[in-house]
Scaffold this motif. Structure first.
Motif, PDB file in Angstrom:
ATOM      1  N   ALA A 198      -0.988  12.516   8.867  1.00 18.16           N
ATOM      2  CA  ALA A 198      -0.862  12.071  10.256  1.00 18.16           C
ATOM      3  C   ALA A 198      -1.204  13.192  11.211  1.00 18.16           C
ATOM      4  CB  ALA A 198       0.546  11.559  10.521  1.00 18.16           C
ATOM      5  N   ALA A 199      -1.033  14.434  10.778  1.00 16.08           N
ATOM      6  CA  ALA A 199      -1.294  15.574  11.653  1.00 16.08           C
ATOM      7  C   ALA A 199      -2.784  15.837  11.808  1.00 16.08           C
ATOM      8  CB  ALA A 199      -0.589  16.820  11.114  1.00 16.08           C
ATOM      9  N   SER A 200      -3.540  15.813  10.690  1.00 12.41           N
ATOM     10  CA  SER A 200      -4.975  16.121  10.744  1.00 12.41           C
ATOM     11  C   SER A 200      -5.860  14.888  10.798  1.00 12.41           C
ATOM     12  CB  SER A 200      -5.360  16.971   9.521  1.00 12.41           C
ATOM     13  OG  SER A 200      -5.186  16.208   8.325  1.00 12.41           O
ATOM     14  N   GLY A 201      -5.300  13.707  10.518  1.00 11.54           N
ATOM     15  CA  GLY A 201      -6.093  12.483  10.514  1.00 11.54           C
ATOM     16  C   GLY A 201      -6.794  12.217   9.200  1.00 11.54           C
ATOM     17  N   GLU A 202      -6.601  13.049   8.204  1.00 11.07           N
ATOM     18  CA  GLU A 202      -7.268  12.871   6.911  1.00 11.07           C
ATOM     19  C   GLU A 202      -6.807  11.569   6.239  1.00 11.07           C
ATOM     20  OE1 GLU A 202      -7.411  15.034   2.498  1.00 11.07           O
ATOM     21  OE2 GLU A 202      -6.693  16.155   4.257  1.00 11.07           O
ATOM     22  N   GLY A 203      -7.760  10.762   5.778  1.00 10.92           N
ATOM     23  CA  GLY A 203      -7.470   9.544   5.029  1.00 10.92           C
ATOM     24  C   GLY A 203      -7.022   8.365   5.866  1.00 10.92           C
ATOM     25  N   LEU A 246       0.864  -1.176   0.000  1.00 11.58           N
ATOM     26  CA  LEU A 246       0.000   0.000   0.000  1.00 11.58           C
ATOM     27  C   LEU A 246       0.899   1.223   0.000  1.00 11.58           C
ATOM     28  CD1 LEU A 246      -2.624  -1.014   2.764  1.00 11.58           C
ATOM     29  CD2 LEU A 246      -2.859  -1.263   0.285  1.00 11.58           C
ATOM     30  N   VAL A 247       0.382   2.322  -0.540  1.00 10.56           N
ATOM     31  CA  VAL A 247       1.156   3.563  -0.567  1.00 10.56           C
ATOM     32  C   VAL A 247       0.373   4.637   0.171  1.00 10.56           C
ATOM     33  CG1 VAL A 247       2.221   5.344  -1.997  1.00 10.56           C
ATOM     34  CG2 VAL A 247       2.234   2.955  -2.759  1.00 10.56           C
ATOM     35  N   ALA A 248       1.021   5.247   1.177  1.00  9.19           N
ATOM     36  CA  ALA A 248       0.416   6.346   1.920  1.00  9.19           C
ATOM     37  C   ALA A 248       1.188   7.623   1.593  1.00  9.19           C
ATOM     38  CB  ALA A 248       0.462   6.060   3.416  1.00  9.19           C
ATOM     39  N   LEU A 249       0.551   8.509   0.809  1.00  6.57           N
ATOM     40  CA  LEU A 249       1.143   9.810   0.496  1.00  6.57           C
ATOM     41  C   LEU A 249       0.862  10.734   1.666  1.00  6.57           C
ATOM     42  CD1 LEU A 249       0.082  10.070  -3.264  1.00  6.57           C
ATOM     43  CD2 LEU A 249       2.285   9.346  -2.339  1.00  6.57           C
ATOM     44  N   ASN A 250       1.871  10.901   2.513  1.00  8.47           N
ATOM     45  CA  ASN A 250       1.690  11.597   3.781  1.00  8.47           C
ATOM     46  C   ASN A 250       1.933  13.099   3.630  1.00  8.47           C
ATOM     47  OD1 ASN A 250       1.162  11.800   6.522  1.00  8.47           O
ATOM     48  ND2 ASN A 250       3.285  11.392   7.115  1.00  8.47           N
ATOM     49  N   VAL A 257      -3.324   3.529  -3.499  1.00 11.31           N
ATOM     50  CA  VAL A 257      -2.730   4.764  -2.997  1.00 11.31           C
ATOM     51  C   VAL A 257      -3.730   5.503  -2.126  1.00 11.31           C
ATOM     52  CG1 VAL A 257      -1.541   6.907  -3.613  1.00 11.31           C
ATOM     53  CG2 VAL A 257      -1.347   4.899  -5.107  1.00 11.31           C
ATOM     54  N   PHE A 258      -3.233   6.009  -0.987  1.00 11.08           N
ATOM     55  CA  PHE A 258      -4.089   6.762  -0.069  1.00 11.08           C
ATOM     56  C   PHE A 258      -3.391   8.082   0.254  1.00 11.08           C
ATOM     57  CE2 PHE A 258      -4.919   2.302   0.470  1.00 11.08           C
ATOM     58  CZ  PHE A 258      -6.296   2.211   0.559  1.00 11.08           C
ATOM     59  N   GLU A 259      -4.148   9.169   0.137  1.00 10.43           N
ATOM     60  CA  GLU A 259      -3.634  10.482   0.518  1.00 10.43           C
ATOM     61  C   GLU A 259      -4.019  10.725   1.971  1.00 10.43           C
ATOM     62  OE1 GLU A 259      -4.415  13.638  -2.338  1.00 10.43           O
ATOM     63  OE2 GLU A 259      -5.028  12.111  -3.798  1.00 10.43           O
ATOM     64  N   VAL A 260      -3.010  10.829   2.838  1.00 11.98           N
ATOM     65  CA  VAL A 260      -3.269  10.884   4.277  1.00 11.98           C
ATOM     66  C   VAL A 260      -2.494  12.033   4.904  1.00 11.98           C
ATOM     67  CG1 VAL A 260      -3.637   8.377   4.379  1.00 11.98           C
ATOM     68  CG2 VAL A 260      -1.373   9.323   4.873  1.00 11.98           C
TER      69      VAL A 260
END
Length: 520
Positions: A314-319, A280-284, A309-312
C-alpha cells in the motif's frame, strides 16, 4: 465525550398519525331548518415510511432523534367538508438497511434506491353522519371517531452495500490499501483498532467501477464479541468478494501470515453465510525487506489451497493494479449473475395479534373477552358520550354475531364483556336484545321517525291504492271506511277543537297523519 459520526444500529420508535374525527351536522338554511345530515368525514392520519436514499450513509440522525411521529388527519366539518389527509413522514435510510423487531424478527431488507417500507400505517378517519345515513337511519345524530395510528418499536441495522470487503487483523494495512486504491481518506495510524467504523472507497479498474469496504480489524473470538470487529461483521454479508489483507511484516511474536488467515477464516465461518464468497489474498507490506521474504515463504502454500494470492504494498503501490483488476473480474461476474433489483413499495402487514378479521370470545377471570380486528376497531371509533352511537355499536356487534356467540358459550345478563387489548379494554354489562338510544329509536341505532313500515304509512298506501276506484262524491274518509280502516275519535286535527292530538287506528295502530276532514 466524542460524538459518533457513524451509526449502523439504532432502536427507533415510530408513531403514525391519528385519523380525524367525523362530525355530526345538519344542513340548515332559510325555510329548511332540517335539511338533512351533512357532516363530513375525518381525514386519515399520515403513515411512517422508510425510503432508501443513496445520499444517506449512516443512521446517525435516528441515533440523536429516536422518536418520530407522522401528522394527524384533520377533523371533518359541516357542508360535507372532509378533513385533510395527514402528511406521511418519509424517513431516508441507507441502502442495505434491515428492519427488524426488538426480538430479532426481520420485517424487511431494504436494498435498492427508492425502495420503500410503510412501517406504520396511519389511522383511518371517522365517518361523518352524512356517510352513516341510510334508508333506516336517515338522520344520524352521531359520527365516528378517528382511529389511532400504528405505533411500534423497530430496530434499524445497516449492512453496508459494497462489492468487495477487506478483512484482516488490526493494523494489517486495510485502511492504507483502500486509500491507495481510491480517493477515500480513512484514519491511518500505527496502533491497533485505528479504524472504528467501516470506510467505503470507489475503485476504477478499466471500465469497471466498484466499491470497496474497509471493515474494522478482526481478532480471534470476534464472532463471539471480542474486539471491535464483531460489531461490523454484518457489513461483509453483501460483498461479492472478500479480500484477506495479511500483514507480512508484523512485529507481534508468534504470528505468521498463514495462521492469521486461518484465524480470520475461522471467525467468518462461525459468523456464517459467507462460505460462497470468492476469496483473494493480499500479502501486504512487501516493501519491507522482512515482509517480502515472509511473503515468498507462504505464497506457494496459499496457492496450493486454491487461493489467488497477490504480493502488494500500500505504501509503494506495488501489485495494486493486478489486485484491483482481479477484484473487478469477480465483481463483473457477480453483477452479471445478480437479478435486477427494482424499487418497490412494501406495506408492512404483520400477523394479527387480536384475532384477525373474525372475532373470538374467551372466558377470562375478568369476564368474557372479545378479540378481533373489527370489534376492536369499532370500539375505538365509538363516542361513548352519545347514546345513539353506542346503539349503533351494539347493532354492529350483533350483526357480526358477537351476541349470539356469547349466548352459545353460556353468557347471562349482567356478565362483564371486555372488548380490546387487556391493557386498554372497554367493559360492558351483557344485556342481550337491549334497545339503546332515545324512545324514537326502534332497533338499536335506527330512527323510526323515517321508517316506511309504520302503520300510518301502510294506511296511507292502502287508501292511495283505492282512491282511483272511488265513487263520485266519495271522500278520502269514505274510502277509508269502505276499506274497513277504523277511525278513532279525533279531537285535535280537522275539527279545530284544540283538545289535543288525534288518535287513529289501523288494526289497532295509531295514525297521527290522517284527518277525516281531508278532502282527498
Amino acid at each position: 465525550m466524542a460524538l459518533p459520526t457513524f451509526v449502523d444500529r439504532v432502536v427507533l420508535h415510530v408513531s403514525a398519525g391519528r385519523g380525524g374525527n367525523g362530525v355530526a351536522s345538519v344542513h340548515r338554511e332559510k325555510f329548511k331548518p332540517l335539511g338533512g345530515p351533512d357532516g363530513g368525514n375525518g381525514g386519515p392520519g399520515g403513515s411512517v415510511v422508510l425510503r432508501v436514499d443513496p445520499g444517506t450513509t449512516t443512521l446517525l440522525d435516528y441515533h440523536h432523534s429516536p422518536k418520530r411521529r407522522a401528522e394527524h388527519g384533520g377533523h371533518g366539518a359541516g357542508a360535507h367538508r372532509n378533513g385533510g389527509h395527514g402528511k406521511d413522514l418519509v424517513l431516508p435510510v441507507p441502502d442495505g438497511t434491515v428492519v427488524a423487531r426488538p426480538d430479532g424478527t426481520v420485517l424487511a431488507d431494504l436494498v435498492g434506491p427508492g425502495t420503500e417500507l410503510v412501517v406504520a400505517q396511519g389511522g383511518r378517519g371517522g365517518l361523518g353522519n352524512a356517510a352513516l345515513a341510510s334508508a333506516k337511519r336517515k338522520a344520524p345524530g352521531f359520527a365516528l371517531l378517528g382511529e389511532p395510528g400504528e405505533e411500534l418499536e423497530i430496530v434499524l441495522e445497516l449492512k453496508v452495500v459494497a462489492d468487495v470487503g477487506l478483512v484482516g487483523f488490526p493494523s494489517a494495512g486495510k485502511s492504507s490499501l483502500i486509500a491507495a486504491m481510491s480517493r477515500a481518506r480513512p484514519k491511518i495510524a500505527d496502533y491497533p483498532f485505528t479504524t472504528l467504523v467501516p470506510n467505503l472507497g470507489v475503485v476504477t479498474a478499466g471500465d469497471t467501477v466498484f466499491t470497496v469496504a474497509d471493515v474494522p480489524g478482526l481478532i480471534e473470538g470476534a464472532s463471539e464479541g471480542r474486539g471491535l470487529g464483531h460489531q461490523f461483521l454484518r457489513h461483509v454479508e453483501r460483498c461479492a468478494a472478500l479480500v484477506h489483507v495479511v500483514d507480512t511484516a508484523t512485529i507481534e511474536p508468534g504470528r505468521n501470515p498463514v495462521e492469521d488467515l486461518d484465524v480470520i477464516e475461522s471467525e467468518l465461518s462461525r459468523y456464517g453465510g459467507l462460505e460462497d464468497r470468492p476469496r483473494l489474498v493480499a500479502l501486504n507490506k512487501v516493501d519491507v525487506p522482512d515482509g517480502r521474504d515472509i511473503a515468498s515463504f507462504v505464497v506457494d502454500e496459499l496457492r496450493e489451497r486454491g487461493l489467488r494470492v497477490f504480493e502488494v504494498s500500500a505504501a509503494s503501490g506495488e501489485g495494486l493494479r493486478a489486485l484491483t483488476f482481479a477484484m473487478a473480474e469477480i465483481v463483473q461476474a457477480a453483477r452479471a449473475a445478480a437479478p435486477v433489483v427494482e424499487a418497490e413499495r412494501i406495506v408492512l402487514r404483520p400477523p394479527s395479534v387480536d384475532g384477525g378479521e373474525d372475532f373470538e370470545v374467551v372466558l377470562e377471570e375478568e369476564g368474557w373477552r372479545v378479540r378481533g380486528t373489527k370489534p376492536e376497531r369499532w370500539v375505538r371509533q365509538t363516542d361513548f358520550s352519545n347514546d345513539e352511537a353506542v346503539g349503533f355499536l351494539a347493532d354492529r356487534l350483533d350483526r357480526l354475531g358477537v351476541e349470539k356467540r356469547l349466548l352459545e358459550l353460556g353468557a347471562v345478563e349482567g356478565d362483564a364483556v371486555l372488548i380490546g387489548h387487556p391493557d386498554d379494554a372497554v367493559v360492558f354489562d351483557f344485556k342481550p336484545g337491549m334497545d339503546a338510544g332515545a324512545e324514537v329509536l326502534g332497533r338499536r341505532g335506527e330512527d323510526n321517525r323515517f321508517s316506511d313500515e309504520r302503520p300510518a304509512a301502510r294506511r296511507r298506501r292502502l287508501i292511495d291504492e283505492a282512491m282511483p276506484d272511488r265513487a263520485e262524491g266519495e271522500t278520502r274518509a269514505d274510502v277509508a271506511r269502505r276499506l274497513g280502516l277504523t277511525v278513532g275519535e279525533q279531537t285535535g286535527r280537522g275539527t279545530g277543537s284544540g283538545q289535543g292530538p288525534s288518535s287513529y287506528e289501523i288494526g289497532g295502530a295509531d295514525d297521527p297523519d290522517w284527518s277525516e276532514s281531508d278532502p282527498g
